[in-house]
Design a protein around this motif. Structure first.
Motif, PDB file in Angstrom:
ATOM      1  N   ALA A  94       6.152   8.199 -10.018  1.00 40.88           N
ATOM      2  CA  ALA A  94       6.899   7.113  -9.905  1.00 40.88           C
ATOM      3  C   ALA A  94       8.156   7.111  -8.567  1.00 40.88           C
ATOM      4  CB  ALA A  94       7.650   6.832 -10.940  1.00 40.88           C
ATOM      5  N   ASP A  95       7.470   6.534  -7.640  1.00 41.89           N
ATOM      6  CA  ASP A  95       8.170   6.948  -6.227  1.00 41.89           C
ATOM      7  C   ASP A  95       8.171   5.640  -5.388  1.00 41.89           C
ATOM      8  OD1 ASP A  95       5.836   6.979  -5.219  1.00 41.89           O
ATOM      9  OD2 ASP A  95       5.860   9.099  -4.799  1.00 41.89           O
ATOM     10  N   ASP A  96       8.454   5.474  -4.330  1.00 38.39           N
ATOM     11  CA  ASP A  96       8.550   4.444  -3.426  1.00 38.39           C
ATOM     12  C   ASP A  96       7.426   4.374  -2.479  1.00 38.39           C
ATOM     13  OD1 ASP A  96       9.534   6.378  -1.680  1.00 38.39           O
ATOM     14  OD2 ASP A  96      11.420   5.303  -1.198  1.00 38.39           O
ATOM     15  N   LYS A  97       6.182   5.032  -2.757  1.00 39.23           N
ATOM     16  CA  LYS A  97       5.284   5.062  -1.604  1.00 39.23           C
ATOM     17  C   LYS A  97       4.308   3.839  -1.735  1.00 39.23           C
ATOM     18  CE  LYS A  97       1.442   8.442  -0.692  1.00 39.23           C
ATOM     19  NZ  LYS A  97       0.696   9.845  -0.920  1.00 39.23           N
ATOM     20  N   ARG A  98       4.362   3.062  -2.612  1.00 36.93           N
ATOM     21  CA  ARG A  98       3.601   1.726  -2.319  1.00 36.93           C
ATOM     22  C   ARG A  98       2.177   2.053  -2.144  1.00 36.93           C
ATOM     23  NH1 ARG A  98       6.559  -2.791  -1.791  1.00 36.93           N
ATOM     24  NH2 ARG A  98       5.097  -3.922  -0.877  1.00 36.93           N
ATOM     25  N   VAL A 173       3.111  -6.705 -13.687  1.00 32.34           N
ATOM     26  CA  VAL A 173       2.677  -5.698 -12.440  1.00 32.34           C
ATOM     27  C   VAL A 173       3.382  -6.273 -11.278  1.00 32.34           C
ATOM     28  CG1 VAL A 173       0.716  -4.931 -10.963  1.00 32.34           C
ATOM     29  CG2 VAL A 173       0.493  -4.780 -13.730  1.00 32.34           C
ATOM     30  N   HIS A 174       3.087  -7.496 -10.837  1.00 31.03           N
ATOM     31  CA  HIS A 174       3.638  -7.811  -9.795  1.00 31.03           C
ATOM     32  C   HIS A 174       5.074  -7.824  -9.648  1.00 31.03           C
ATOM     33  CE1 HIS A 174       5.405 -11.310  -6.893  1.00 31.03           C
ATOM     34  NE2 HIS A 174       4.140 -10.814  -6.312  1.00 31.03           N
ATOM     35  N   ASP A 175       5.764  -7.784 -10.634  1.00 32.46           N
ATOM     36  CA  ASP A 175       7.255  -7.676 -10.675  1.00 32.46           C
ATOM     37  C   ASP A 175       7.752  -6.427 -10.846  1.00 32.46           C
ATOM     38  OD1 ASP A 175       7.382 -10.594 -10.769  1.00 32.46           O
ATOM     39  OD2 ASP A 175       7.642 -10.919 -12.845  1.00 32.46           O
ATOM     40  N   ASN A 176       7.036  -5.506 -11.489  1.00 34.92           N
ATOM     41  CA  ASN A 176       7.551  -4.232 -11.604  1.00 34.92           C
ATOM     42  C   ASN A 176       6.871  -2.913 -11.038  1.00 34.92           C
ATOM     43  OD1 ASN A 176       9.750  -4.720 -13.967  1.00 34.92           O
ATOM     44  ND2 ASN A 176       7.789  -5.996 -14.618  1.00 34.92           N
ATOM     45  N   ILE A 177       5.837  -3.233 -10.657  1.00 35.13           N
ATOM     46  CA  ILE A 177       4.887  -1.878 -10.236  1.00 35.13           C
ATOM     47  C   ILE A 177       5.473  -1.130  -9.234  1.00 35.13           C
ATOM     48  CG2 ILE A 177       3.384  -2.930  -8.442  1.00 35.13           C
ATOM     49  CD1 ILE A 177       2.501  -0.620 -11.686  1.00 35.13           C
ATOM     50  N   ALA A 178       6.316  -1.735  -8.078  1.00 34.34           N
ATOM     51  CA  ALA A 178       6.831  -0.839  -7.170  1.00 34.34           C
ATOM     52  C   ALA A 178       7.530   0.002  -7.667  1.00 34.34           C
ATOM     53  CB  ALA A 178       7.611  -1.902  -6.370  1.00 34.34           C
ATOM     54  N   ALA A 179       8.293   0.052  -8.949  1.00 37.30           N
ATOM     55  CA  ALA A 179       9.107   1.100  -9.425  1.00 37.30           C
ATOM     56  C   ALA A 179       8.013   2.286  -9.768  1.00 37.30           C
ATOM     57  CB  ALA A 179       9.947   0.586 -10.461  1.00 37.30           C
ATOM     58  N   PHE A 180       6.963   2.222  -9.868  1.00 29.43           N
ATOM     59  CA  PHE A 180       5.798   3.169 -10.283  1.00 29.43           C
ATOM     60  C   PHE A 180       5.031   3.738  -9.345  1.00 29.43           C
ATOM     61  CE2 PHE A 180       7.105   0.502 -13.854  1.00 29.43           C
ATOM     62  CZ  PHE A 180       7.295   1.385 -14.850  1.00 29.43           C
ATOM     63  N   GLY A 181       5.592   3.579  -7.975  1.00 27.58           N
ATOM     64  CA  GLY A 181       4.956   3.864  -6.973  1.00 27.58           C
ATOM     65  C   GLY A 181       3.817   3.199  -6.230  1.00 27.58           C
ATOM     66  N   GLY A 182       3.744   1.675  -6.824  1.00 23.88           N
ATOM     67  CA  GLY A 182       2.538   0.907  -6.480  1.00 23.88           C
ATOM     68  C   GLY A 182       2.979  -0.267  -5.635  1.00 23.88           C
ATOM     69  N   ASP A 183       1.949  -0.811  -4.592  1.00 26.69           N
ATOM     70  CA  ASP A 183       2.278  -2.015  -3.924  1.00 26.69           C
ATOM     71  C   ASP A 183       1.729  -3.338  -4.616  1.00 26.69           C
ATOM     72  OD1 ASP A 183       2.338  -3.856  -1.820  1.00 26.69           O
ATOM     73  OD2 ASP A 183       1.194  -2.790  -0.532  1.00 26.69           O
ATOM     74  N   PRO A 184       2.818  -4.268  -4.896  1.00 25.74           N
ATOM     75  CA  PRO A 184       2.502  -5.276  -5.582  1.00 25.74           C
ATOM     76  C   PRO A 184       1.767  -6.298  -4.813  1.00 25.74           C
ATOM     77  CG  PRO A 184       4.930  -5.212  -4.919  1.00 25.74           C
ATOM     78  CD  PRO A 184       4.311  -3.999  -4.653  1.00 25.74           C
TER      79      PRO A 184
END
Length: 475
Positions: A94-98, A173-184
């Motif tokens: 859960a980082d900022d890797k996108r 997912v679109h609103d929150n997934i960036a906080a879990f290391g994902g690229d919305p």
């Protein structure tokens, strides 16, 4: 060793679990519980605030659990109930890797299935692929797809509540997934059977194109849409058996969930052809004009999804699964076979059968039905999906999965659903592939294609432009 890990998004702190397989956040609510007055209504918004315990799975949708044969893929199991609008997130960190995001929609004939406790090796897949995997639960069966708008008014005009659940999960997912290391902005949807039909239906829905970029469809193309009159007939039968008068909201809300599950089993067809032919008695995506604004093929043809990439796949022997499970009777006469074909091709059933006999001589009547249904329900609609997308300028890719397990001299063929464990690298939980090194190698290649597709929208076989020569054959 397992410890807790936090991810901050908006006003919520999601507390999940961390171990050597990465981070996982479980049972996150994405909509209000669809119970009581919210039963049979579209999902209602829910905002997570404060500390959110994401260390335990939520409930899978209410359903009738069926025994499975020993050769079927299996997992740890799951608990079910109406309060099922939750999702699970698996991420390397859960980082900022996108990282690329893959949202998986489970299959189960619109009657069963779950986002956890199945054969999928979710954490292992996310870590190996370096992607964020999201698996939402959503309503199935009558609770998710019984069409009530015609008799219960505008508040229940949306027949496809399970589809709307999935869309609500995509918005989370679109609103929150960036906080879990994902690229919305890089979301790929992947599903099999009813999960794939649900994803494909999005091509007929307004205002969702920005929620995903790609779709990997397994045995669920953009064509199995139920006409309103067919859905209404199932609804009328259901309400009659339930002794619920049209418009009696109190009686509808008071039905025990066990009664709902029992009644839906009584009103639906079990024959694969009868379920999937026009007018079939089944649950699925209804062309209600409310939750589905247009037929998905029309949505593709309009060019609205021209910039989305699509993979549409099927297994060579799709229908074999229903015969293997004992859900399909043997065909006893040529007239019975022609009637089965005629559900789909009433004007030329004789010609269709004659062509099959010329192509595949000396099959039994049952085998001819199986080949026809495999093509009519899955293969041909997948090709139509690719054709509609290509005609609008979109990039689409088709594949046929033809791996046959050695079990009982290969009698199962390349049946419905056999490709999904290969695509997601879950062969450890697929007894049919145990000890098969060729299957392992095939799974590595197919999983690699899904991951590459999620990263940049490309696979290593040609795009479909109208010729079936471009279809990838996996064996």
């Amino acid at each position: 060793m397992t410890c807790t890990v936090d991810a901050l998004s908006g006003d919520a702190t999601y507390r999940g679990l961390r171990d050597g397989r990465g981070d996982r956040f479980l049972g996150i609510r994405y909509a209000e519980p669809p119970v009581g007055r919210l039963r049979f209504k579209p999902p209602q918004p829910h905002e997570n605030r404060g500390l959110v315990d994401a260390t335990h799975f939520g409930l899978a949708p209410a359903q009738v659990r069926r025994p499975m044969p020993g050769w079927a893929p299996r997992g740890d199991g799951y608990q079910t109930g109406e309060d099922c609008l939750n999702l699970n997130v698996y991420t390397p960190a859960a980082d900022d890797k996108r990282r690329p995001v893959i949202v998986h929609a489970f299959g189960g004939g619109f009657q069963t299935g779950a986002a956890h406790g199945t054969f999928h090796m979710d954490a292992e897949f996310a870590r190996a692929a370096d992607v964020v995997l999201v698996r939402p639960n959503m309503r199935v069966g009558a609770l998710g797809f019984l069409a009530l708008g015609g008799v219960f008014g505008p508040e229940r005009a949306a027949a496809n509540r399970g589809l709307l659940d999935f869309i609500a999960a995509l918005r989370w997912v679109h609103d929150n997934i960036a906080a879990f290391g994902g690229d919305p902005d890089n979301v790929t949807l992947a599903g099999m059977s009813s999960g794939s039909f649900t994803i494909a239906a999005l091509f007929g829905v307004d205002g969702v194109s920005q929620l995903f970029r790609r779709a990997w469809l397994m045995s669920g193309p953009a064509s199995r849409i139920i006409a309103p009159e067919a859905a209404a007939a199932v609804t009328a039968d259901f309400l009659s058996r339930a002794a619920v008068a049209p418009g009696d909201v109190a009686a509808l809300e008071a039905l025990p969930v066990e009664t709902i599950l029992s009644l839906q089993e009584q009103v639906l067809a079990t024959h694969l052809g009868e379920r999937n032919a026009p007018g079939g008695r089944t649950f699925g995506i209804v062309h209600d004009g409310t939750s589905l604004q247009r037929h998905p093929l029309d949505g593709l043809a309009s060019g609205s999804f021209q910039h989305h990439q699509i993979v549409a796949g099927w297994t060579r022997d799709e229908a074999r699964m229903w015969y293997a499970f004992g859900a399909m009777p043997e065909v006893s006469s040529r007239a019975e076979l022609l009637a089965s074909i005629g559900r789909f091709r009433p004007a030329d059933a004789e010609a269709v059968l004659a062509a099959l006999e010329a192509e595949r001589p000396r099959l039994s009547l049952t085998q001819y039905e199986e080949v026809f249904l495999s093509r009519a329900v899955y293969r041909e609609p997948a090709i139509r999906t690719l054709q509609a997308h290509a005609a609008a300028g979109g990039a689409g890719y088709g594949y046929e999965f033809a791996w046959v397990p050695s079990f009982e001299a290969g009698r199962l063929g390349a049946a419905h659903g056999f490709d999904e464990p290969f695509v997601f690298g879950s062969l450890d939980n697929m007894p049919l592939a145990a000890g098969d090194l060729q299957a392992r190698e095939l799974s590595q290649r197919m999983m690699g294609q899904l991951v590459a597709f999620a990263r940049n929208g490309s696979v290593d076989w040609p795009a479909f432009v109208g010729s079936e020569d471009a279809i990838q054959r996996w064996t």
